[in-house]
Design a protein around this motif. Structure first.
Motif, mmCIF file in Angstrom:
data_model
loop_
_atom_site.group_PDB
_atom_site.id
_atom_site.type_symbol
_atom_site.label_atom_id
_atom_site.label_comp_id
_atom_site.label_asym_id
_atom_site.label_seq_id
_atom_site.Cartn_x
_atom_site.Cartn_y
_atom_site.Cartn_z
ATOM 1 N N VAL A 396 0.839 -1.203 0.000
ATOM 2 C CA VAL A 396 0.000 0.000 0.000
ATOM 3 C C VAL A 396 0.873 1.251 0.000
ATOM 4 C CG1 VAL A 396 -1.642 1.356 1.343
ATOM 5 C CG2 VAL A 396 -1.990 -1.096 1.083
ATOM 6 N N THR A 397 1.888 1.278 0.860
ATOM 7 C CA THR A 397 2.740 2.465 0.919
ATOM 8 C C THR A 397 3.603 2.609 -0.335
ATOM 9 O OG1 THR A 397 4.348 1.184 2.232
ATOM 10 C CG2 THR A 397 2.806 2.582 3.423
ATOM 11 N N CYS A 398 3.984 1.498 -0.977
ATOM 12 C CA CYS A 398 4.712 1.592 -2.245
ATOM 13 C C CYS A 398 3.850 2.230 -3.329
ATOM 14 C CB CYS A 398 5.181 0.208 -2.693
ATOM 15 S SG CYS A 398 6.713 -0.335 -1.927
ATOM 16 N N CYS A 399 2.552 1.984 -3.270
ATOM 17 C CA CYS A 399 1.641 2.610 -4.229
ATOM 18 C C CYS A 399 1.479 4.103 -3.969
ATOM 19 C CB CYS A 399 0.263 1.941 -4.167
ATOM 20 S SG CYS A 399 0.193 0.259 -4.823
ATOM 21 N N CYS A 400 1.678 4.520 -2.730
ATOM 22 C CA CYS A 400 1.357 5.896 -2.339
ATOM 23 C C CYS A 400 2.574 6.768 -2.050
ATOM 24 C CB CYS A 400 0.460 5.880 -1.103
ATOM 25 S SG CYS A 400 -1.083 4.954 -1.311
ATOM 26 N N ALA A 401 3.765 6.192 -1.906
ATOM 27 C CA ALA A 401 4.937 6.974 -1.516
ATOM 28 C C ALA A 401 5.539 7.813 -2.645
ATOM 29 C CB ALA A 401 5.998 6.054 -0.918
ATOM 30 N N PRO A 402 5.717 7.291 -3.879
ATOM 31 C CA PRO A 402 6.366 8.111 -4.915
ATOM 32 C C PRO A 402 5.699 9.457 -5.176
ATOM 33 C CG PRO A 402 6.345 5.814 -5.587
ATOM 34 C CD PRO A 402 5.510 5.905 -4.348
ATOM 35 N N PRO A 403 4.369 9.543 -5.268
ATOM 36 C CA PRO A 403 3.771 10.869 -5.505
ATOM 37 C C PRO A 403 4.046 11.860 -4.377
ATOM 38 C CG PRO A 403 2.194 9.129 -5.989
ATOM 39 C CD PRO A 403 3.350 8.483 -5.302
ATOM 40 N N VAL A 404 3.995 11.389 -3.124
ATOM 41 C CA VAL A 404 4.256 12.283 -1.995
ATOM 42 C C VAL A 404 5.733 12.688 -1.980
ATOM 43 C CG1 VAL A 404 4.273 12.449 0.516
ATOM 44 C CG2 VAL A 404 2.373 11.346 -0.634
ATOM 45 N N ALA A 405 6.618 11.748 -2.287
ATOM 46 C CA ALA A 405 8.044 12.066 -2.324
ATOM 47 C C ALA A 405 8.352 13.126 -3.375
ATOM 48 C CB ALA A 405 8.855 10.797 -2.593
ATOM 49 N N MET A 406 7.541 13.185 -4.411
ATOM 50 C CA MET A 406 7.718 14.228 -5.424
ATOM 51 C C MET A 406 7.478 15.620 -4.852
ATOM 52 S SD MET A 406 8.586 13.254 -8.553
ATOM 53 C CE MET A 406 7.803 14.408 -9.707
ATOM 54 N N GLY A 407 6.881 15.686 -3.662
ATOM 55 C CA GLY A 407 6.642 16.974 -3.033
ATOM 56 C C GLY A 407 7.906 17.727 -2.686
ATOM 57 N N VAL A 408 9.046 17.027 -2.577
ATOM 58 C CA VAL A 408 10.309 17.705 -2.287
ATOM 59 C C VAL A 408 10.948 18.255 -3.546
ATOM 60 C CG1 VAL A 408 10.694 16.167 -0.317
ATOM 61 C CG2 VAL A 408 11.756 15.621 -2.514
ATOM 62 N N TYR A 409 10.389 17.923 -4.712
ATOM 63 C CA TYR A 409 10.924 18.440 -5.974
ATOM 64 C C TYR A 409 10.628 19.929 -6.074
ATOM 65 C CZ TYR A 409 11.299 19.293 -11.009
ATOM 66 O OH TYR A 409 11.620 19.808 -12.234
ATOM 67 N N SER A 410 11.650 20.714 -6.353
ATOM 68 C CA SER A 410 11.485 22.167 -6.431
ATOM 69 C C SER A 410 12.024 22.742 -7.736
ATOM 70 C CB SER A 410 12.187 22.840 -5.244
ATOM 71 O OG SER A 410 13.568 22.491 -5.204
ATOM 72 N N TYR A 467 5.629 -7.481 -8.238
ATOM 73 C CA TYR A 467 4.518 -6.776 -7.598
ATOM 74 C C TYR A 467 4.966 -5.413 -7.073
ATOM 75 C CZ TYR A 467 1.516 -10.789 -8.098
ATOM 76 O OH TYR A 467 0.748 -11.793 -8.642
ATOM 77 N N PHE A 468 6.173 -5.341 -6.551
ATOM 78 C CA PHE A 468 6.687 -4.048 -6.093
ATOM 79 C C PHE A 468 7.047 -3.156 -7.277
ATOM 80 C CE2 PHE A 468 6.957 -6.535 -2.293
ATOM 81 C CZ PHE A 468 6.727 -5.619 -1.287
ATOM 82 N N LEU A 469 7.500 -3.780 -8.358
ATOM 83 C CA LEU A 469 7.793 -3.005 -9.565
ATOM 84 C C LEU A 469 6.522 -2.384 -10.130
ATOM 85 C CD1 LEU A 469 10.214 -2.301 -11.363
ATOM 86 C CD2 LEU A 469 9.650 -4.288 -12.778
ATOM 87 N N VAL A 470 5.430 -3.145 -10.125
ATOM 88 C CA VAL A 470 4.145 -2.618 -10.585
ATOM 89 C C VAL A 470 3.679 -1.483 -9.671
ATOM 90 C CG1 VAL A 470 1.684 -3.157 -10.854
ATOM 91 C CG2 VAL A 470 3.407 -4.732 -11.733
ATOM 92 N N ALA A 471 3.783 -1.673 -8.375
ATOM 93 C CA ALA A 471 3.325 -0.662 -7.415
ATOM 94 C C ALA A 471 4.090 0.645 -7.577
ATOM 95 C CB ALA A 471 3.466 -1.192 -5.993
ATOM 96 N N VAL A 472 5.413 0.569 -7.586
ATOM 97 C CA VAL A 472 6.232 1.779 -7.673
ATOM 98 C C VAL A 472 6.148 2.387 -9.071
ATOM 99 C CG1 VAL A 472 8.586 2.671 -7.544
ATOM 100 C CG2 VAL A 472 7.799 0.997 -5.861
#
Length: 497
Positions: A396-410, A467-472
């Protein structure tokens, strides 16, 4: 004599749990008396009060709960030494990543007191609520795994009902956490860290002195040729651990508690190194038990490590407490459990408070500690597989972490990483992963039904890399795809922007 060991396990566990709780209450009372109260900010974050050595102990103890007795050994039983090595490295690495990201957040958003608070300021209320829900799910599963581990130890290893210890740990940690907040959790972490180190040393020297089993040739799944599970760990372990840590306020809270950047950096590095060594040693003990043939199909998968204490003359498949070494392991595991539980409790409250209780009094936060613990402790009595619980939350967190991590992109186009994009790309990744599990014909599934596919997607895939590759991949692709859409909306419909 066996009854004596059971009684000893109960009496000593209860004594030390009560001792830690009493110390925590006394410490908080002394601090509150000296400072004349406690603010909501200090309750949640203990902002700028902890030196590097306390942060290191806190990171280590927060991550080294009783789950560490279970999951590394269980995973090593089919992913081998390669999988175990990746598991150990991936447990420590996210702490350093959180420290780096945390320093950036402190500079850009100096007023935030939690990760969900940052998401609210960066992405808005929609993403904040979504992230809060995912974080609550992730930390609730971690808390559930802690309660379940102690219940399993007492039910199978000690040989009694699990209710007493689960309820006791829940009540005591809820009490002193609701009273003292994050600071008391960090203060007691160093004592709980010593307990885990003592447990590792105890098991290590016990194995060196007594482990005299005829070892058969190593099979591929235990580490000679390395099978697919071992190679899968190269992808699945780092991605799952980093994503799970991003969605855990228990680790973010140490960022704000650090007294300065140096304390945070040194604490994270020391905590990371200690965790890598500790997780590998604990997992290696369970791996050794598998190699020696002490584990069979009837052995409880949550207790592979404790098989090194098994009395083969007993005729049982799972080890049971039959010496004072076993009693000491039970007591130390309970102390480790207490350290992780209070960290999860503070993390749960920080996540909710950043959304619902911002600007409110500390009394509501204390009530929230109690409210969030009751259902988790009740579910823990079911005795689920710890590794399967973590697998579900990791995906679940692998599906949701990359978009939030993009928040540090400036960089250029940063404003087109939006809250709506975060939510849609995360939900899209969850959909695609579920679909992949249902359509995967290479998996060893009993049938191709929807229920079987969903269970394989989220619970039964044994941390398979695809499965993790699909999620991320779908999550990251989704947030990137929303950026040109956000750009088009800004140009064509500025009133909606």
């Amino acid at each position: 004599m066996a009854d004596g060991y059971v009684i000893g396990s109960y009496v000593l566990t209860i004594f030390f749990l009560l001792l830690f709780a009493a110390y925590s209450v006394y410490y908080t009372y002394s601090r509150m008396k000296a400072s004349k109260g406690m603010s909501m900010s200090h309750f949640l974050a203990a902002r700028g009060t902890m030196p590097g050595w306390k942060i290191a102990f806190s990171y280590y103890a927060s991550a080294m709960g009783a789950w560490a007795i279970v999951s590394p050994s269980s995973y090593a039983s089919y992913a081998g030494l390669l999988g175990l090595s990746m598991y150990a490295l991936s447990t420590g690495l996210p702490i350093v990543i959180i420290a780096l990201l945390g320093h950036w957040l402190q500079r850009r958003y100096p007023d935030v007191v939690s990760f969900s608070d940052f998401v609210g300021q960066r992405f808005g209320w929609l993403a904040q609520i979504f992230v809060c829900v995912v974080a609550l799910l992730n930390m609730a599963i971690g808390l559930l795994a802690e309660y379940t581990t102690m219940g399993t130890i007492f039910k199978t290893f000690v040989g009694t009902e699990p209710y007493t210890v689960i309820v006791l740990v829940a009540v005591l940690t809820t009490g002193y956490t609701a009273y003292g907040g994050l600071e008391v959790s960090i203060v007691t972490d160093r004592l709980q860290a010593f307990a885990s180190m003592l447990l590792i040393a105890l098991l290590f020297f016990y194995c060196v002195a007594t482990f005299r089993h005829e070892m058969p040739p190593l099979s591929n799944d235990l580490g000679v040729g390395y099978d697919i599970a071992g190679y899968s760990s190269i992808m699945s372990m780092p991605s799952s651990m980093v994503a799970a840590t991003i969605y855990s306020e228990a680790f973010w809270s140490r960022v704000w508690a650090s007294e300065d950047r140096r304390a945070l950096r040194n604490g994270a590095l020391l905590g990371c190194g200690s965790l890598v060594v500790a997780i590998f040693l604990l997992g290696f003990g369970g791996w050794l038990a598998c190699w020696a043939g002490l584990v069979d199909w009837d052995t409880d998968p949550n207790l592979y490590l404790l098989q090194v204490l098994r009395d083969q003359a007993s005729g049982t498949s799972s080890a049971q407490v039959c010496s004072w070494i076993g009693v000491a392991v039970v007591v130390l595991a309970a102390i480790m459990n207490e350290g992780a539980v209070d960290s999860y409790q503070n993390g749960l409250v920080a996540a909710v408070s950043g959304v619902l209780l911002k600007g409110r009094g500390v009394g509501l936060a204390r009530g929230m500690v109690l409210l969030l613990n009751i259902p988790v402790a009740a579910v823990a009595l079911r005795g689920y597989s710890i590794l399967e619980l973590f697998l579900m939350s990791n995906l679940v967190t692998c599906c949701c972490a990359p978009p939030v991590a993009m928040g540090v992109y400036s960089g250029p186009g940063w404003k087109y990483v939006t809250g709506v994009g975060v939510v849609l790309s995360s939900l899209g990744a969850i959909f695609w992963l579920s679909l992949y599990g249902c359509l995967d014909t290479t998996a060893n599934k009993a049938d191709m039904s929807f229920n079987t596919g969903m269970r394989y997607a989220w619970i039964n895939n044994n941390y398979a890399y695809d499965y993790f590759l699909v999620a991320v991949g779908t999550s990251l692709g989704g947030i990137l795809a929303t950026m040109p859409i956000a750009f088009a909306v800004e140009r064509l419909c500025p009133s909606l922007w």
